[in-house]
Design an enzyme around this catalytic site. Structure first.
Site, PDB file in Angstrom:
ATOM      1  CB  THR A 335      23.408 -15.817  31.269  1.00  0.00           C
ATOM      2  OG1 THR A 335      24.483 -16.748  31.314  1.00  0.00           O
ATOM      3  CG2 THR A 335      22.601 -15.897  32.523  1.00  0.00           C
ATOM      4  CB  SER A 361      29.562  -9.104  27.293  1.00  0.00           C
ATOM      5  OG  SER A 361      28.353  -8.502  26.933  1.00  0.00           O
ATOM      6  NE  ARG A 362      27.670 -16.716  25.179  1.00  0.00           N
ATOM      7  CZ  ARG A 362      27.180 -17.396  26.185  1.00  0.00           C
ATOM      8  NH1 ARG A 362      25.912 -17.284  26.489  1.00  0.00           N
ATOM      9  NH2 ARG A 362      27.953 -18.185  26.887  1.00  0.00           N
ATOM     10  CB  VAL A 363      24.839  -7.983  24.349  1.00  0.00           C
ATOM     11  CG1 VAL A 363      24.328  -6.723  23.717  1.00  0.00           C
ATOM     12  CG2 VAL A 363      23.687  -8.883  24.741  1.00  0.00           C
TER      13      VAL A 363
END
Ligand code: ATP
Ligand code: MG
Length: 499
Positions: A335, A361-363
């Site tokens: 994810t 949150s990697r975005v």
């Protein structure tokens, strides 16, 4: 009708009647047990093909060998016995898709579970390939959850896959449901997929969605704990197909898989019964692929493909906070970030119990409204500094003024982040609350009054600055003039909302 007409009518009918022979391979059941059957004969099957047994029971071929087929049954195995005949249908499992499903509750192969008939005209296979690299575009639009702690520090974008992970009873489902409820005034459609849960829990979820009017834009796909492992295994793939049909029309879809731990357990059951070799924690070797191929189907599609998106919120349950177990580590690595919920925080009445240190949150910021970016820059640093200081200050209380101020700010922030379930906030509400925090307008409010003060603040400032409110809600942007007006209103009306 006259006699002559009747005979002419019958003649025409008989002439138009053609009997078409249907050729199919037939096999014989040689072993049955625990929802798994072995079939002899039946060559030329597809992997995942639907098989029809005598008595109208369906199953799925999962083990293809030279002299037979291993299959799992969808229904209770009562009607299937040794010697039963089996017919291959030539098609893989399919699920109905399209707008007719909105507001409905179905099982993975499309049978309605809400007592009303379902007339679907479009079907898609449950297993479909994920969109190719070229068909994707970067995630850049926010998916608002309406939960302040998440929207400000762990922003989720449309097309992202954000894991919700935590022990049992830590509010995982509640976060996913609040995110669905918050889409009421947006253009998103939602799919909630319940896997291996108690039927009563699923009924509760559906009731919450109905009460909030969220079923109008939501589809529920359910395989409860009493359904066969094969059904539980199929459920998330079927739900993904339902979501894909919407996203192919250019819509933005939110899909919740609740939860993938139970999905992996159902798959383990099936695999062990099919005599596949067990690996770590007795899961079969392909358990990583089980979830990677599912979650890869969530994507942000390019303009050429209609520009739709599927945002996935998979849920994983951990045991005693152990996020390094097999399934959690697998899914964390697939994810684009995780929201980590902690029992200790939950029981200390910090709800939602998000551990902001372990959640990412990697975005990231690309998926946040400009207005939110402007007010949320320092939150993470503030919180981590507070945590660090809070540990030291347990030993004594002769603190200097700046440390005291930092502690007070940290406590205020934690109290602002506490949020009741089923009460998502709008972008404007969130921005104003954080602006009030940045301007130190809520520091004098005692913890027990914070919730009331926050509600009053939102109402008072919303009433005082309707133009700014409208602009932030419509565009997600806050100009310098808007910010100045809101800040002035916050200071001016401080008495009103803190009293
Ligand atoms: P399970 O492991 O059983 O699936 P879960 O992690 O999904 O549990 P929930 O069912 O969402 O947890 O929540 C557990 C309980 O905590 C519920 O009774 C719910 O009402 C309560 N709860 C969750 N979030 C909040 C909140 N923000 N405020 C108040 N109560 C909450
Ligand atoms: Mg739950």
């Amino acid at each position: 009708m006259e006699l002559k007409n009747i005979s002419a009518f019958l003649k025409a009918q008989i002439e138009a009647y053609h009997v078409q022979p249907i050729a199919y391979h037939r096999g014989i059941v040689t072993r049955v047990g625990d929802g798994v059957v072995r079939v002899e004969g039946l060559p030329g099957r597809l992997y995942g093909e639907l098989l029809e047994f005598d008595g109208g029971v369906y199953g799925m071929a999962l083990d293809l060998t030279e002299n037979g087929v291993g299959a799992v049954l969808f229904d209770t195995a009562d009607a299937v016995c040794v010697g039963c005949r089996v017919r291959g249908t030539g098609t893989v499992a399919e699920t109905p898709v399209g707008d007719v499903l909105l507001g409905r509750v179905i099982d993975p192969i499309g049978r309605p579970l809400d007592g009303k008939p379902l007339q679907a005209d479009r079907f898609l296979p449950v297993e479909r390939p994920a969109p190719a690299i070229i068909d994707r575009r970067p995630v850049d639009k926010p998916m608002e959850t309406g939960i302040l702690a998440i929207d400000s520090m762990i922003p989720i974008g449309r097309g992202q896959r954000e894991l919700i992970i935590g022990d049992r009873q830590t509010g995982k489902t509640t976060i996913a449901l609040d995110s669905i409820l918050n889409q009421k005034n947006s253009d998103m459609l939602c799919v909630y997929c319940a896997i291996g849960q108690k039927a009563s829990t699923v009924a509760g979820v559906i009731q919450t969605l109905r009460n909030a009017g969220a079923m109008d834009y939501t589809v529920v796909v359910s395989a409860t704990a009493s359904d066969s492992p094969a059904m539980q295994y199929l459920a998330p793939y079927a739900a993904a197909s339902v979501a894909e049909a919407f996203s192919a029309q250019g819509k933005d879809v939110l899909i919740v898989y609740d939860d993938l731990t139970k999905h992996a357990v159902a798959y383990r059951t099936m695999s062990l019964l099919l005599l596949r070799p067990p690996g770590r924690e007795a899961f079969p070797g392909d358990v990583f692929y089980l979830h990677s191929r599912l979650l890869e189907r969530s994507a942000c599609l390019s303009k050429e493909k209609g520009g739709g998106s599927i945002t996935a919120l998979p849920i994983v349950e951990t045991m005693a906070g152990n996020i390094s177990a097999y399934i959690p580590t697998n899914i964390i690595s697939i994810t684009d970030g995780q929201i980590y919920l902690e029992s200790e925080l939950f029981h200390a009445d910090v709800r939602p119990a998000v551990n902001t240190g372990l959640s990412v949150s990697r975005v990231g910021r690309a998926a946040q409204h400009d207005a939110m970016k402007a007010v949320s820059g320092t939150l993470r640093i503030d919180l981590s500094q507070y945590r660090e200081m809070a540990v030291f200050t347990r030993f004594g209380n002769d603190l200097d003024a700046s440390t005291k101020k930092m502690l007070r700010r940290g406590e205020t922030l934690i109290n602002i982040f506490k949020q009741d379930k089923n009460h998502p906030l709008s972008v404007f509400d969130e921005v104003v609350l954080l602006l009030a925090y940045n301007e130190n307008c809520l520091e004098a409010v005692p913890a027990r009054n914070m919730r009331g003060a926050m509600q009053k603040l939102i109402a008072v400032i919303g009433g005082a600055c309707p133009g700014e409110r409208e602009r932030i809600l419509q565009t997600g942007k806050m100009s310098d003039a808007d910010k100045a007006a809101l800040t002035a209103a916050l200071h001016e009306k401080q008495e009103e909302y803190t009293s």
